[in-house]
Design an enzyme around this catalytic site. Structure first.
Site, PDB file in Angstrom:
ATOM      1  N   TYR A  24       0.928  -1.392   0.067  1.00 12.17           N
ATOM      2  CA  TYR A  24       0.068  -0.044   0.100  1.00 12.17           C
ATOM      3  C   TYR A  24       0.854   1.204  -0.068  1.00 12.17           C
ATOM      4  O   TYR A  24       0.527   2.326  -0.847  1.00 12.17           O
ATOM      5  CB  TYR A  24      -1.027   0.035   1.333  1.00 12.17           C
ATOM      6  CG  TYR A  24      -1.905   1.197   1.202  1.00 12.17           C
ATOM      7  CD1 TYR A  24      -3.264   0.839   0.521  1.00 12.17           C
ATOM      8  CD2 TYR A  24      -1.857   2.134   2.143  1.00 12.17           C
ATOM      9  CE1 TYR A  24      -4.006   1.962   0.577  1.00 12.17           C
ATOM     10  CE2 TYR A  24      -2.807   3.171   2.019  1.00 12.17           C
ATOM     11  CZ  TYR A  24      -3.947   2.906   1.343  1.00 12.17           C
ATOM     12  OH  TYR A  24      -5.012   4.206   1.320  1.00 12.17           O
ATOM     13  N   LYS A  52       0.834   4.295  -2.929  1.00 11.99           N
ATOM     14  CA  LYS A  52       0.395   5.616  -2.864  1.00 11.99           C
ATOM     15  C   LYS A  52       1.551   6.299  -2.962  1.00 11.99           C
ATOM     16  O   LYS A  52       1.321   7.594  -3.710  1.00 11.99           O
ATOM     17  CB  LYS A  52       0.041   5.630  -1.242  1.00 11.99           C
ATOM     18  CG  LYS A  52      -1.383   4.903  -1.175  1.00 11.99           C
ATOM     19  CD  LYS A  52      -2.446   5.499  -2.151  1.00 11.99           C
ATOM     20  CE  LYS A  52      -3.981   4.763  -1.707  1.00 11.99           C
ATOM     21  NZ  LYS A  52      -4.919   5.133  -2.753  1.00 11.99           N
TER      22      LYS A  52
HETATM   23  N1  LIG Z   1     -10.611   5.021   4.689  1.00 12.01           N
HETATM   24  C1  LIG Z   1      -9.194   5.598   5.227  1.00 12.01           C
HETATM   25  O1  LIG Z   1      -8.834   5.694   6.597  1.00 12.01           O
HETATM   26  C2  LIG Z   1      -8.267   6.026   4.055  1.00 12.01           C
HETATM   27  C3  LIG Z   1      -7.227   6.571   4.636  1.00 12.01           C
HETATM   28  C4  LIG Z   1      -6.342   7.096   3.594  1.00 12.01           C
HETATM   29  C5  LIG Z   1      -6.493   6.771   2.248  1.00 12.01           C
HETATM   30  N2  LIG Z   1      -7.758   6.112   1.995  1.00 12.01           N
HETATM   31  C6  LIG Z   1      -7.868   6.063   0.550  1.00 12.01           C
HETATM   32  O2  LIG Z   1      -8.961   6.704   0.202  1.00 12.01           O
HETATM   33  C7  LIG Z   1      -9.914   6.030  -1.157  1.00 12.01           C
HETATM   34  C8  LIG Z   1     -11.070   5.532  -0.669  1.00 12.01           C
HETATM   35  O3  LIG Z   1     -11.311   4.767   0.212  1.00 12.01           O
HETATM   36  P1  LIG Z   1     -12.600   4.561   1.348  1.00 12.01           P
HETATM   37  O4  LIG Z   1     -12.058   4.665   2.710  1.00 12.01           O
HETATM   38  O5  LIG Z   1     -13.651   5.509   0.742  1.00 12.01           O
HETATM   39  O6  LIG Z   1     -12.807   3.187   1.043  1.00 12.01           O
HETATM   40  P2  LIG Z   1     -14.182   2.324   0.589  1.00 12.01           P
HETATM   41  O7  LIG Z   1     -13.899   0.950   0.739  1.00 12.01           O
HETATM   42  O8  LIG Z   1     -15.056   2.741   1.345  1.00 12.01           O
HETATM   43  O9  LIG Z   1     -14.454   2.618  -0.943  1.00 12.01           O
HETATM   44  C9  LIG Z   1     -13.628   2.292  -1.941  1.00 12.01           C
HETATM   45  C10 LIG Z   1     -14.605   2.042  -2.991  1.00 12.01           C
HETATM   46  O10 LIG Z   1     -13.668   1.689  -4.289  1.00 12.01           O
HETATM   47  C11 LIG Z   1     -14.156   0.588  -4.834  1.00 12.01           C
HETATM   48  N3  LIG Z   1     -13.211  -0.132  -5.582  1.00 12.01           N
HETATM   49  C12 LIG Z   1     -12.227  -1.239  -5.067  1.00 12.01           C
HETATM   50  N4  LIG Z   1     -11.564  -1.681  -6.100  1.00 12.01           N
HETATM   51  C13 LIG Z   1     -11.969  -1.149  -7.084  1.00 12.01           C
HETATM   52  C14 LIG Z   1     -11.943  -1.429  -8.868  1.00 12.01           C
HETATM   53  N5  LIG Z   1     -10.989  -2.258  -8.960  1.00 12.01           N
HETATM   54  N6  LIG Z   1     -12.485  -0.798  -9.605  1.00 12.01           N
HETATM   55  C15 LIG Z   1     -13.462  -0.045  -9.300  1.00 12.01           C
HETATM   56  N7  LIG Z   1     -13.955   0.331  -7.905  1.00 12.01           N
HETATM   57  C16 LIG Z   1     -13.022  -0.133  -7.003  1.00 12.01           C
HETATM   58  C17 LIG Z   1     -14.859  -0.374  -3.761  1.00 12.01           C
HETATM   59  O11 LIG Z   1     -15.953  -1.211  -4.243  1.00 12.01           O
HETATM   60  C18 LIG Z   1     -15.491   0.763  -2.952  1.00 12.01           C
HETATM   61  O12 LIG Z   1     -16.777   1.189  -3.238  1.00 12.01           O
HETATM   62  C19 LIG Z   1      -8.826   4.767  -1.344  1.00 12.01           C
HETATM   63  O13 LIG Z   1      -8.041   5.314  -2.233  1.00 12.01           O
HETATM   64  C20 LIG Z   1      -7.936   4.845  -0.132  1.00 12.01           C
HETATM   65  O14 LIG Z   1      -6.752   4.092  -0.132  1.00 12.01           O
HETATM   66  C21 LIG Z   1      -8.412   5.903   2.792  1.00 12.01           C
END
Ligand SMILES: NC(=O)c1ccc[n+]([C@@H]2O[C@H](COP(=O)([O-])OP(=O)(O)OC[C@H]3O[C@@H](n4cnc5c(N)ncnc54)[C@H](O)[C@@H]3O)[C@@H](O)[C@H]2O)c1
Length: 352
Positions: free
Chosen positions: A257, A261
Site C-alpha cells: 500500500y 500510494k
Molecule cells: N478510509 C481511510 O482511512 C483512508 C485513509 C487513507 C486513504 N484512503 C484512500 O481513500 C480512497 C477511498 O477509500 P474509502 O475509505 O472510501 O474506501 P471504501 O472501501 O469505502 O471505498 C472504495 C470504493 O472503491 C471501490 N473499488 C475497489 N476496487 C475497485 C476497482 N478495482 N474498480 C472500481 N472500484 C473499485 C470499492 O468497491 C469501494 O466502493 C482509497 O484510495 C483509499 O486508499 C482511505
C-alpha cells in the site's frame, strides 16, 4: 432526560449523565478508559455503530438511547467492543481548551454547474461523499465502481449521476467511462483504492501486492490517460488522485500500500509538471484515518505490529464528507493556482 440522538457526536453521549456512565462502564469492564475512544469523539454515534459492525455489542444503541431518555443506568451493561488505539493521557493544559464546534458540510450552490466529473470508488466511503457533494453543487457525475451498489447512488441522487459498474483494473473500463461521460470530462477524481495487510517486505503476498498495484496505480493511470486528450483539447481540466498518509511516511501501512500510494504521488507530480500551462491541473489529497469501513485484509503479524505503534499519533477519525470538502476544493476553480500539490487532509497527523 437528555437531547442526544443517534446523530449526536460521541462526545455528547459521553457527556450525558446516564448514557456516559453506560459507555464508561462498558469500557471499564474491559480495563479501558474513555481515552480509548478519543480519536472518535467527533463522530456521530450512529456512524460509529455502523463502522464497528459486529464488534459493537448487539443492543448497545438501544441501551444508550433508553439510558439517555430515562436517566437510568441499567444494572447489566453490554460487553464492550475491542478498544480503538488508546493514546497516552495528556498533561493538564495551562489554558482553557473548549469543545470544538461540530463541522457540517457547507455546500456552495452552482460550484460545479455545467461540469462533468468522473468519480471512481463512488459506491462507498470517500468516493460516495465526493459524488454526492458535486451533485449538490450542480455537477453531473460519472460514478464508477466495481460494486453494483453504485446504482443505489444514482437512485439516491437522481439524474445527475451516470452509474458505471466497472473494474478500473480492466483495460476496457476506461473506454466504458468515456462513453458514459458522452463528451467533455471536466474533472477526474481517482478515489477507488484498496488496502494491504500491513505486511513488511519479507511477508508480502504476491496476490495482495498485484491487486494493490493494479487498483491503486494502474487503474488511476489508465483513467488519466483516457481523459487527458479531451481535457487538453478543451484547454482545461482538473484531476485529483486520492493517496494516503502512507504516501507521506513509511509507517502508516504495509509495503504494498505504501509503495502504491508513493507511486500515485509520482504520477501526480509527473503529470502536473508535464501539463503545466495547458489548463490541466493535477493534484492529490492524502487522507489520514477516515471512518469509511474500507476492507482490511487479515493483518500480517510482523508488519502490523510495527505499524500499530504509530497509529497512536492519529489526531482523530474524519468523516468521508470532510475528505470530500478537500477533494472538491481541488476539483473546483477555487484551486486555480494549485498544481502538483499533495494536500494532507488528516487533521495534522502528518506533522506529528
Ligand atoms: N478510509 C481511510 O482511512 C483512508 C485513509 C487513507 C486513504 N484512503 C484512500 O481513500 C480512497 C477511498 O477509500 P474509502 O475509505 O472510501 O474506501 P471504501 O472501501 O469505502 O471505498 C472504495 C470504493 O472503491 C471501490 N473499488 C475497489 N476496487 C475497485 C476497482 N478495482 N474498480 C472500481 N472500484 C473499485 C470499492 O468497491 C469501494 O466502493 C482509497 O484510495 C483509499 O486508499 C482511505
Amino acid at each position: 432526560m437528555s437531547d442526544v440522538t443517534p446523530a449526536s457526536p460521541l462526545r455528547d453521549w459521553l457527556a450525558d449523565p446516564a448514557a456516559g456512565q453506560v459507555l464508561r462502564g462498558m469500557l471499564a469492564a474491559q480495563g479501558q478508559s474513555e481515552d480509548a475512544l478519543s480519536p472518535a469523539l467527533g463522530l456521530p454515534l450512529e456512524q460509529l455503530v455502523r463502522l464497528a459492525g459486529e464488534t459493537f455489542p448487539p443492543g448497545l444503541m438501544e441501551v444508550l438511547v433508553t439510558a439517555a431518555e430515562t436517566g437510568v443506568v441499567p444494572e447489566e451493561l453490554p460487553i464492550a467492543p475491542p478498544a480503538a488505539t488508546a493514546p497516552a493521557a495528556e498533561p493538564a493544559a495551562s489554558v482553557e481548551i473548549g469543545t470544538p464546534e461540530p463541522w457540517t458540510e457547507q455546500v456552495t450552490p452552482g460550484r460545479f454547474d455545467g461540469r462533468t466529473v468522473v468519480v471512481t470508488g463512488a459506491a462507498s466511503g470517500i468516493g460516495r461523499a465526493v459524488a454526492a457533494r458535486i451533485v449538490r453543487e450542480g455537477g453531473r457525475v460519472v460514478a464508477v465502481d466495481v460494486s453494483e451498489r453504485v446504482a443505489d447512488l444514482a437512485a439516491d441522487l437522481g439524474g445527475s449521476v451516470v452509474p458505471v459498474t466497472a473494474d478500473i483494473t480492466a483495460p476496457a473500463s476506461a473506454q466504458a467511462v468515456l462513453s458514459a461521460a458522452g463528451g467533455r470530462v471536466d474533472g477526474l477524481a481517482n478515489v477507488a483504492g484498496v488496502m494491504d495487510d500491513d505486511a513488511a517486505v519479507h511477508e508480502v503476498d504476491d496476490e495482495i501486492w498485484d491487486r494493490v498495484m493494479r487498483v491503486n496505480v494502474d487503474g488511476p493511470m489508465r483513467l488519466m490517460r483516457a481523459v487527458l486528450p479531451g481535457m487538453l483539447a478543451a484547454g482545461g481540466g482538473r484531476i485529483v488522485n486520492v493517496v494516503s498518509e502512507a504516501a507521506l511516511r513509511g509507517s502508516a501501512a504495509g509495503a504494498a500500500y505504501t509503495t502504491s500510494k508513493h507511486a500515485l504521488v509520482g504520477l501526480t507530480r509527473s503529470s502536473a509538471y508535464q501539463y503545466a500551462g495547458t489548463g490541466v491541473r493535477v493534484n492529490a489529497v492524502a487522507p489520514g484515518a477516515v471512518a469509511t469501513g474500507i476492507p482490511v485484509p487479515a493483518p500480517a503479524p510482523y508488519g502490523s505490529a510495527r505499524t500499530a505503534r504509530m497509529r497512536v499519533a492519529i489526531p482523530g477519525l474524519a468523516m468521508a464528507e470532510e475528505l470530500a470538502a478537500s477533494i472538491t476544493f481541488l476539483l473546483s476553480e477555487d484551486s486555480v493556482n494549485i498544481n502538483g500539490a499533495i494536500l494532507p487532509s488528516d487533521g495534522g497527523w502528518s506533522v506529528a
